[in-house]
Design an enzyme around this catalytic site. Structure first.
Site, mmCIF file in Angstrom:
data_model
loop_
_atom_site.group_PDB
_atom_site.id
_atom_site.type_symbol
_atom_site.label_atom_id
_atom_site.label_comp_id
_atom_site.label_asym_id
_atom_site.label_seq_id
_atom_site.Cartn_x
_atom_site.Cartn_y
_atom_site.Cartn_z
ATOM 1 N N HIS A 18 66.141 2.205 67.552
ATOM 2 C CA HIS A 18 67.224 1.483 68.219
ATOM 3 C C HIS A 18 66.675 0.478 69.229
ATOM 4 C CE1 HIS A 18 71.386 1.378 70.058
ATOM 5 N NE2 HIS A 18 70.672 0.964 71.079
ATOM 6 N N GLU A 19 65.830 0.980 70.145
ATOM 7 C CA GLU A 19 65.281 0.098 71.169
ATOM 8 C C GLU A 19 64.306 -0.917 70.549
ATOM 9 O OE1 GLU A 19 66.773 0.065 73.836
ATOM 10 O OE2 GLU A 19 67.722 2.042 73.803
ATOM 11 N N HIS B 73 66.295 -3.867 69.486
ATOM 12 C CA HIS B 73 66.533 -4.765 70.617
ATOM 13 C C HIS B 73 65.302 -5.644 70.872
ATOM 14 C CE1 HIS B 73 70.359 -3.236 71.881
ATOM 15 N NE2 HIS B 73 69.924 -2.044 72.229
ATOM 16 N N HIS C 120 64.691 -8.256 68.269
ATOM 17 C CA HIS C 120 65.710 -9.297 68.442
ATOM 18 C C HIS C 120 65.267 -10.250 69.556
ATOM 19 C CE1 HIS C 120 70.357 -10.114 68.702
ATOM 20 N NE2 HIS C 120 69.667 -11.178 68.347
#
Length: 603
Positions: A391-392, A395, A398
């Protein structure tokens, strides 16, 4: 025997993030901090001159960029140091000084946006069509969009001067819950060992298969919040009051509109989300009935909702093993993506494990200068932390693509988009692990059940639970906007009603279960959490599209990652292949949850 949480000074360097990509020493940071006052004066030199000529405005924009970039870098470094140990007085002081500098610069440059917007729009659009304005065109277009809610120069200066004081409620809440209270939750005896009860260990202890451990953890934890409920409620009220002040000062119709307007997200997106989830609550209630049955309980309590449903599968995943799972699971995104991410996860991007004073939970924090850093409190005994890493990592990647494909003034993407990139990665990890379990046939049956149960809980937490949080925020802000002050009593009343609505008739709550509404740190960034729910809805749709598609679908997704802040979020997601103004992506995510519940029933 008691397990003591390590002090920051005792954490090995390999387990800490390496901040050298920002500053190689605190002394370098100090030197840049000292540059800021002189640089900000250069911005002031342009006051009253922005509209004189195309050249004058361009010089001013170059200066503003220089100051903003340095300010961001200085604050980012100090913020990361503080998050790693909020009990470190030096780090706290550094963050405070950086925020003070940011506040002062914001005040001194407060003339800039109103004066920019005062330039004749036809003339301004003509200027920004020139090649030399390429790095600023998107930035200026967005300022023109916000024009109707920008105040006069003097009023903007006042708004800037209170930036630091506006953080008081959030800072006090963080200090109270992560530092002061964290020392005072006591310990829980697990298998003969005293485990410290903290913000971080709570999430592990509440999943313990021993129901007495869960019950003691829950009651001991919330008893401490009950002791401080009036203080915490006052802090939250202060945060909501600040939101309402900003809303009224700028002339928005509501705090919700104020929060969504800048990203060009219609308020209908927020209301559609809540309405759609309400229509799908029967599936959630059905899941809780299944949970009670599978756990063999006569009644389901609030401390029973996080324990894994499948007891027979114990998964231990080291940090390095977790990185390799991410590498393999994210293979549909290509080798360039996975190599870059995994190299970062292993070499300095991540602060890996819990230490005393460290901020709880996890986050990714990127800036234009430096690596896109990740804070984890990784627990190798919790398979969910593999998903947290992915998940992180979503980020951070991105952020990496945004920085490397956009000029500084338009690189920063919105949180609305961020939660897509992160939950997209989670979906790919789930599908990868599920396929591995299914390939083993009967030998993988228990793992399949484990993964389905875990994924049901994850979708529940991100889609249903975050929507419940979003509805709580909406109701508390509407209460203050209607003239009713927030108190511990009415906060708890609103939250209890939502608990009963979302959990349904299967759930039996404790007298203080509604105190959960006073411990959510995201509430201090108003109207943030709904983006988790819209994010997972978009992510499930896009992950399916990329997995089942080809190069074109993957390239559409990378167009989204590379957009940064160059487009508004609804537009960038349309390019990726999903329309979040429609209710269909949310309903499709609810359908996925329903399908998983049915599979669990059959298994």
């Amino acid at each position: 025997m008691s397990e003591k949480i390590r002090e920051r000074k005792d954490v090995p360097a390999k387990d800490k993030w390496n901040l050298d990509s920002i500053y190689k020493s605190d002394e370098e940071w100090e030197a840049d901090l000292k540059k800021l006052p002189e640089l900000s004066k250069k911005v002031l030199d342009f006051k009253g001159k922005l509209g004189e000529s195309k050249e004058s405005l361009l010089k001013a924009l170059n200066t503003v960029k220089e100051v903003d970039l340095l300010t961001e870098t200085v604050y980012h470094y100090a913020s990361l140091k503080h998050s790693a140990d909020e009990g470190d007085t030096k780090a706290t002081e550094m963050e405070g000084r950086a925020m003070l500098a940011y506040t002062q610069i914001s005040a001194e440059s407060s003339f800039f946006i109103p004066e920019l917007q005062a330039i004749d729009e036809k003339k301004l659009r003509e200027w920004i069509s020139s090649p030399e304005y390429a790095d600023y065109k998107v930035f200026i277009e967005k300022q023109l969009y916000k024009k109707q809610f920008i105040l006069s120069e003097k009023e903007e200066r006042i708004m800037s001067l209170q930036i630091q004081s506006a953080q008081t409620a959030d800072n006090a809440f963080s200090m109270l819950t992560n530092v002061d209270l964290n020392k005072d939750f006591g310990s829980i005896n697990v298998d003969g060992k005293d485990m410290p009860l903290t913000q971080s260990t709570f999430s592990t202890l509440i999943k313990n298969q021993d129901r007495s451990v869960r019950e003691k953890t829950y009651k001991q934890f919330y008893k401490k919040f009950e002791d401080y409920q009036n203080t915490i409620a006052a802090l939250y009220a202060g945060s909501v009051n600040q939101d309402v002040f900003q809303t009224r000062a700028r002339g928005f119709k509501s705090s919700l509109e104020a929060a969504l307007y800048g990203n060009k997200v219609p308020v209908s997106v927020y209301h559609n989300l809540i309405d759609c989830i309400h229509k799908n609550l029967p599936t959630l209630h059905e899941y809780y009935a299944l949970r009670r049955k599978l756990l063999g309980l006569s009644e389901l309590r609030h401390y029973d909702v996080y324990v894994p449903l499948v007891k027979s599968v114990t998964v231990k995943t080291t940090y390095d093993e977790s990185v390799e799972i991410c590498r393999n699971a994210l293979a549909p995104l290509g080798k360039e993506y996975t190599d870059r991410l995994c190299n970062g996860l292993l070499n300095g991007w991540v602060d890996r494990y819990e230490n005393a004073g460290k901020r709880s939970g996890a986050f990714s924090s990127g800036s234009y200068i430096g690596d896109p850093y990740i804070l984890l409190n990784y627990d190798e005994n919790d398979i969910r932390d593999v998903f947290t890493m992915a998940h992180e990592g979503g980020h951070s990647m991105h952020s990496w693509y945004s920085v490397h494909n956009n000029p500084y003034m338009s690189y920063d993407y919105t949180i609305f988009e961020a939660e897509v990139a992160s939950t997209f990665n989670e979906e790919l990890v789930f599908q990868y692990l599920l396929a591995q379990a299914e390939a083993k046939g009967k030998d993988g049956q228990e793992m399949k059940k484990f993964l389905l149960a875990m994924r049901a809980d994850d979708i529940l937490a991100t889609l249903y639970r975050q929507t419940m949080f979003a509805e709580f925020e909406l109701k508390t802000h509407e209460l203050v906007e209607s003239g009713t002050p927030l108190t511990a009593e009415n906060c708890r009343k609103i939250y209890r009603e939502l608990l009963e609505l979302y959990f349904g008739p299967e759930m039996h709550f404790e007298d203080n279960s509604d105190l959960e509404g006073l411990r959510i740190p995201h509430f201090y960034s108003a109207f943030y959490v709904y983006k988790y729910a819209t994010g997972i809805s978009a992510a499930i749709a896009l992950a399916t599209r990329v997995r089942k598609g080809g190069d074109a679908e993957r390239e559409d997704y990378f167009k989204f990652l590379k957009s940064g802040g160059s487009r508004y979020p609804i537009e960038s997601l349309r390019i990726a292949g999903v329309d979040m103004e429609k209710v269909e992506p949310v309903q499709a995510a609810c359908d996925v949850f329903k399908e998983i519940v049915e599979q669990l029933k059959n298994l």
